[in-house]
Enzyme design. Sequence first.
Site, PDB file in Angstrom:
ATOM      1  N   SER A  65      14.883  10.432   8.916  1.00  0.00           N
ATOM      2  CA  SER A  65      15.135  11.617   9.731  1.00  0.00           C
ATOM      3  C   SER A  65      15.848  12.708   8.927  1.00  0.00           C
ATOM      4  CB  SER A  65      15.997  11.247  10.942  1.00  0.00           C
ATOM      5  OG  SER A  65      15.359  10.257  11.706  1.00  0.00           O
TER       6      SER A  65
HETATM    7  N1  SAH Z   1      16.594   6.054  11.431  1.00  0.00           N
HETATM    8  C1  SAH Z   1      15.463   5.972  10.550  1.00  0.00           C
HETATM    9  C2  SAH Z   1      14.265   6.578  11.234  1.00  0.00           C
HETATM   10  C3  SAH Z   1      13.025   5.909  10.859  1.00  0.00           C
HETATM   11  S1  SAH Z   1      11.609   6.488  11.690  1.00  0.00           S
HETATM   12  C4  SAH Z   1      15.732   6.702   9.254  1.00  0.00           C
HETATM   13  O1  SAH Z   1      16.332   7.779   9.302  1.00  0.00           O
HETATM   14  O2  SAH Z   1      15.292   6.241   8.208  1.00  0.00           O
HETATM   15  C5  SAH Z   1      11.542   5.419  13.088  1.00  0.00           C
HETATM   16  C6  SAH Z   1      11.382   3.949  12.806  1.00  0.00           C
HETATM   17  O3  SAH Z   1      11.176   3.312  14.050  1.00  0.00           O
HETATM   18  C7  SAH Z   1      10.174   3.588  11.942  1.00  0.00           C
HETATM   19  O4  SAH Z   1      10.612   2.878  10.829  1.00  0.00           O
HETATM   20  C8  SAH Z   1       9.315   2.729  12.855  1.00  0.00           C
HETATM   21  O5  SAH Z   1       8.645   1.683  12.192  1.00  0.00           O
HETATM   22  C9  SAH Z   1      10.342   2.207  13.829  1.00  0.00           C
HETATM   23  N2  SAH Z   1       9.799   1.755  15.099  1.00  0.00           N
HETATM   24  C10 SAH Z   1       8.829   2.327  15.864  1.00  0.00           C
HETATM   25  N3  SAH Z   1       8.610   1.594  16.965  1.00  0.00           N
HETATM   26  C11 SAH Z   1       9.457   0.529  16.906  1.00  0.00           C
HETATM   27  C12 SAH Z   1       9.709  -0.597  17.745  1.00  0.00           C
HETATM   28  N4  SAH Z   1       9.045  -0.811  18.879  1.00  0.00           N
HETATM   29  N5  SAH Z   1      10.638  -1.486  17.348  1.00  0.00           N
HETATM   30  C13 SAH Z   1      11.327  -1.327  16.207  1.00  0.00           C
HETATM   31  N6  SAH Z   1      11.149  -0.282  15.371  1.00  0.00           N
HETATM   32  C14 SAH Z   1      10.221   0.630  15.717  1.00  0.00           C
END
Ligand code: SAH
Length: 219
Positions: A65
Site C-alpha cells: 500500500s
Molecule cells: N498490507 C499489505 C497490503 C497487501 S495487498 C502491504 O502493504 O503490503 C492485500 C493483500 O491481501 C494481498 O497480499 C492479498 O493476497 C491479500 N488477500 C486478499 N484476499 C485475502 C483473503 N481472503 N485472506 C487473506 N489475504 C487476502
Amino acid sequence: MDQDARLQAARQRMVQDQLIRRGIRSQPVLEAMLHVPRERFVQTLDPEEAYSDQALPIECGQTISQPYMVALMTEALSLSGKERVLEVGTGSGYQTAILARLAAEVVSLERHAELSVRAKQVLAELGCRNVELVVGDGTLGWPARAPYDRILVTAGAACVPQPLWEQLAEGGILVIPVDCGDGQILERITKRSGRAVREALTGCRFVPLVAGMPPVPDA
Ligand code: SAH
C-alpha cells in the site's frame, strides 16, 4: 551520502511531504513510519523508490500500500500499545511491521503462502517478535486468537465478512475498504454495545479481498 543515510533521508521526506502535509497527526504513527525500512519489503530497482508516493507491485500480483494509506489506516485504529490486532492481507508485511511497533501483538493473515513466507523472513530479520503470520483465508478471520481489539483489512471487500465482525471485541475498531458504486471507501467501524457505528474516512483503491485459498500450483 552513504546508502543508509540516503534511505533515512528518503524516509524523512516521505513523512514530511506525504504524511504530515496531508494531515497525519499521530506522533507514534509518524515515528513508526520514520523507523521501518520500507525498502526491505518491496523490490525496486533503486531502494529509494520504495518511498515514492504510491502503491507498488509485489509478488503474486498484489501491492504494497501507498505510505499515506498505511499511515491513515494505522492512525484510524487509535492504538495505545495494549491491543491485540488482526490484520487481513499481510502482503509485503510492511503494514504488519508498523502495527507491531504500535500494538501489543499482531496476527496477520495472508492467502498466498509465498507472500507470508517472505514477509515472515523480513520481519524476523528486523527483530519483530510480537507478530504471528498465518496462511489462511482472512474472510474467516482467525478464531483461535479472538477476540481482537482492532481489525485491519488491507484488501477491498464487498461488505464486512461476518466472522470478522464476530471476532471484534466490544469497543473494538475495524478498518476496512468497502466497495461502493464506482470505487471503494475506507470505513472505520466501532463496535458499541454490539452495534456498528460507521464512519467513512476516504475514497481508496485496494486489490480485492478474495474468499478461499489460491489453487495449488502445478508440480
Ligand atoms: N498490507 C499489505 C497490503 C497487501 S495487498 C502491504 O502493504 O503490503 C492485500 C493483500 O491481501 C494481498 O497480499 C492479498 O493476497 C491479500 N488477500 C486478499 N484476499 C485475502 C483473503 N481472503 N485472506 C487473506 N489475504 C487476502
